[in-house]
Structures are given as structure tokens and as C-alpha cells.
Design an enzyme around this catalytic site. Sequence first.
Site, PDB file in Angstrom:
ATOM      1  N   ASN A 108      34.766  23.265  18.519  1.00  0.00           N
ATOM      2  CA  ASN A 108      35.438  22.049  18.968  1.00  0.00           C
ATOM      3  C   ASN A 108      35.516  22.135  20.490  1.00  0.00           C
ATOM      4  OD1 ASN A 108      37.102  19.912  19.518  1.00  0.00           O
ATOM      5  ND2 ASN A 108      38.929  20.774  18.540  1.00  0.00           N
ATOM      6  N   TRP A 109      34.602  21.436  21.142  1.00  0.00           N
ATOM      7  CA  TRP A 109      34.557  21.525  22.615  1.00  0.00           C
ATOM      8  C   TRP A 109      35.695  20.780  23.282  1.00  0.00           C
ATOM      9  CZ3 TRP A 109      28.643  20.632  24.017  1.00  0.00           C
ATOM     10  CH2 TRP A 109      27.936  21.814  23.732  1.00  0.00           C
ATOM     11  N   LYS A 110      36.409  19.954  22.516  1.00  0.00           N
ATOM     12  CA  LYS A 110      37.478  19.124  23.094  1.00  0.00           C
ATOM     13  C   LYS A 110      36.914  18.342  24.290  1.00  0.00           C
ATOM     14  CE  LYS A 110      40.784  22.309  21.189  1.00  0.00           C
ATOM     15  NZ  LYS A 110      42.119  22.898  21.212  1.00  0.00           N
ATOM     16  N   HIS A 117      43.096  16.330  14.038  1.00  0.00           N
ATOM     17  CA  HIS A 117      43.395  17.493  14.874  1.00  0.00           C
ATOM     18  C   HIS A 117      44.808  17.338  15.437  1.00  0.00           C
ATOM     19  CE1 HIS A 117      43.360  20.290  18.214  1.00  0.00           C
ATOM     20  NE2 HIS A 117      42.394  20.914  17.579  1.00  0.00           N
ATOM     21  N   GLU A 133      46.020  17.791  18.246  1.00  0.00           N
ATOM     22  CA  GLU A 133      46.108  17.107  19.550  1.00  0.00           C
ATOM     23  C   GLU A 133      46.033  15.591  19.363  1.00  0.00           C
ATOM     24  OE1 GLU A 133      43.029  19.405  21.444  1.00  0.00           O
ATOM     25  OE2 GLU A 133      44.346  21.146  21.348  1.00  0.00           O
ATOM     26  N   GLU A 184      45.227  24.752  10.959  1.00  0.00           N
ATOM     27  CA  GLU A 184      45.403  25.083  12.369  1.00  0.00           C
ATOM     28  C   GLU A 184      46.878  25.039  12.736  1.00  0.00           C
ATOM     29  OE1 GLU A 184      41.593  24.436  14.795  1.00  0.00           O
ATOM     30  OE2 GLU A 184      42.756  22.609  14.873  1.00  0.00           O
ATOM     31  N   GLY A 230      45.147  27.219  21.378  1.00  0.00           N
ATOM     32  CA  GLY A 230      45.067  27.286  22.831  1.00  0.00           C
ATOM     33  C   GLY A 230      46.121  28.182  23.468  1.00  0.00           C
ATOM     34  N   SER A 269      43.140  30.020  18.371  1.00  0.00           N
ATOM     35  CA  SER A 269      42.900  31.258  19.122  1.00  0.00           C
ATOM     36  C   SER A 269      41.988  32.251  18.406  1.00  0.00           C
ATOM     37  CB  SER A 269      44.229  31.921  19.519  1.00  0.00           C
ATOM     38  OG  SER A 269      44.981  31.039  20.338  1.00  0.00           O
ATOM     39  N   GLY A 293      38.128  26.513  19.396  1.00  0.00           N
ATOM     40  CA  GLY A 293      38.277  25.715  20.603  1.00  0.00           C
ATOM     41  C   GLY A 293      37.798  26.478  21.829  1.00  0.00           C
ATOM     42  N   GLY A 294      38.730  27.082  22.539  1.00  0.00           N
ATOM     43  CA  GLY A 294      38.427  27.750  23.812  1.00  0.00           C
ATOM     44  C   GLY A 294      37.227  28.685  23.760  1.00  0.00           C
TER      45      GLY A 294
HETATM   46  P1  PGA Z   1      41.630  27.256  20.209  1.00  0.00           P
HETATM   47  O1  PGA Z   1      41.582  25.773  19.608  1.00  0.00           O
HETATM   48  O2  PGA Z   1      40.547  28.049  19.550  1.00  0.00           O
HETATM   49  O3  PGA Z   1      41.390  27.065  21.691  1.00  0.00           O
HETATM   50  O4  PGA Z   1      42.985  27.793  19.923  1.00  0.00           O
HETATM   51  C1  PGA Z   1      41.309  25.551  18.240  1.00  0.00           C
HETATM   52  C2  PGA Z   1      41.336  24.077  17.948  1.00  0.00           C
HETATM   53  O5  PGA Z   1      42.154  23.361  18.536  1.00  0.00           O
HETATM   54  O6  PGA Z   1      40.530  23.571  17.140  1.00  0.00           O
END
Ligand code: PGA
Length: 247
Positions: free
Chosen positions: A9-11, A93, A95, A165, A171, A210, A231-232
Site C-alpha cells: 500500500n504505497w499510500k 483502510h 486512514e 490492521e 505507521g 508496521s 505500508g512504509g
Molecule cells: P504500515 O502501514 O506498514 O506503514 O504500518 C500499513 C497500512 O496502513 O496498510
Amino acid sequence: MRNRLVVANWKMNGSLQANEDWVKTFAALGGTDCDAVVCAPHVYLMQMVLLLEDTAVALGAQDASEFEAGAYTGEVSARMLSDIGCRYVILGHSERRSLFGDTDERVAKKTKAALAVGLKPIVCVGETLQERESSQTLRVVNRQLNAVLAEVGVEGLSHCTLAYEPVWAIGTGRSATPEIAQQVHAALRTELALHSPELAQTMRILYGGSVKPGNAASLFAMPDIDGGLIGGAALKAEDFHAICSAH
Ligand code: PGA
């Protein structure tokens, strides 16, 4: 029987150049035995269709409208995503839920719209820290799951992937321990079994929050964790490849 699925997930990250470099680096590192998906920002999806053409990596989007078409300025429909060659879409998600007003009901409608055009939704569920600390975790994730189930039924859900999640792990660098994640994954499977014992067995449930090259193997070793939503660590092709290859 549940092949591992690892989703980047590149966001809101990337650029034409960075995306191209990422795909080249990932491909040069060789194949992995998991199903790999990259979910890029909408504006780069067409570029990614072309870049991923001869690779084993599938393409996904990070959201889609619950509406089919029409006067919805700024929205992107599921049909548009499918039209250009997207196969997956992340929905619900945290967010989107916390920053952009995606309610359980809207996530359910988005899931229905995505299924209607043959996309594979990756439906996210997860509790906040406050909800965890007040012992609401299972109530929250089951509520989020059941809202989607009520809209699309067992048959619809069988074309989805679930992603657990925990919001406090996204994050933050603070991943759930494999044991904590496993508990929730097993509980989600128990909830699914109330509706369909078969679906409870076949549904892939990803963990996200994470995940890094250093903790992926221990998370993925859990019996009910079928892969990850990253994500990250997915912004670096080398790290994402290491997570895809974690054993
Ligand atoms: P993260 O994000 O790996 O940076 O914690 C995961 C996500 O939001 O899908």
C-alpha cells in the site's frame, strides 16, 4: 491451501520515476512464491499497468467510489479501475475511515460496487488503541466485517480478502505481536464460520501494521495469518521483496 498474499500500500507516495525504479528493482530481485500486489495512487495506475505487464505482480487501487458513474466530482469508479486493468482495491483502510469519513456502511457499498465489476476487494478492519484498551477489539472488527457481509453476502465476501490492521500499529513502528494478531485473525475466522464454515477456511486474512523484513516471518508463521498489507516498508522494493520472501 491459502496461498500467501502480500500487498504493498504505497499510500500517497510515488512519482513517475520512483515507480519505474521500484518495479525494475523488484523484478531484478527475482520471483517470490507469494501472490504480490501493488496498490498505487490512482493517478499512477495506468503507468503501473504498463510497468507490471510482464511481471507476476498484480495491480490494485487504494480506494474506489461506492457510486457507479455520474456527478461525483473527484471520485474514481470501480468500473474505471477494472477498465484499465486493476484487479484489486483496498477498501475501508483506517486512514479512509478516520480522515475521509468512510463509515461501515460506505465501506460495504464500496465493496458491493467493486465486486459488481469483478475487482477483488481487500477489506480492512481494525481497532483503535482506545478500543483495544477498553476490550472492544473483537466487537469492533466483527462489526466492521458484518457490515460488509450484510451487503454482499457469503458469495460476495468469498471474492474478498480481509486485512486486520490495528490502527495503533499502522505507521507507528509498533507492530502487533504475532500472538496478538493471531488471536484476532482466529476470532475473525470464528465469526466467518457462523455464516459459512467453508468461507472461514478459504478466506485469506492479511495482517497490516508496521510489518517489516525483520518481523514478517514470525507474523506469517501464525496459522491464521495469510500474508500482509504493507505500508512504509513497501516503499522500498528491496524491503517489500524481502517481506514477500519471508520464511
Ligand atoms: P504500515 O502501514 O506498514 O506503514 O504500518 C500499513 C497500512 O496502513 O496498510
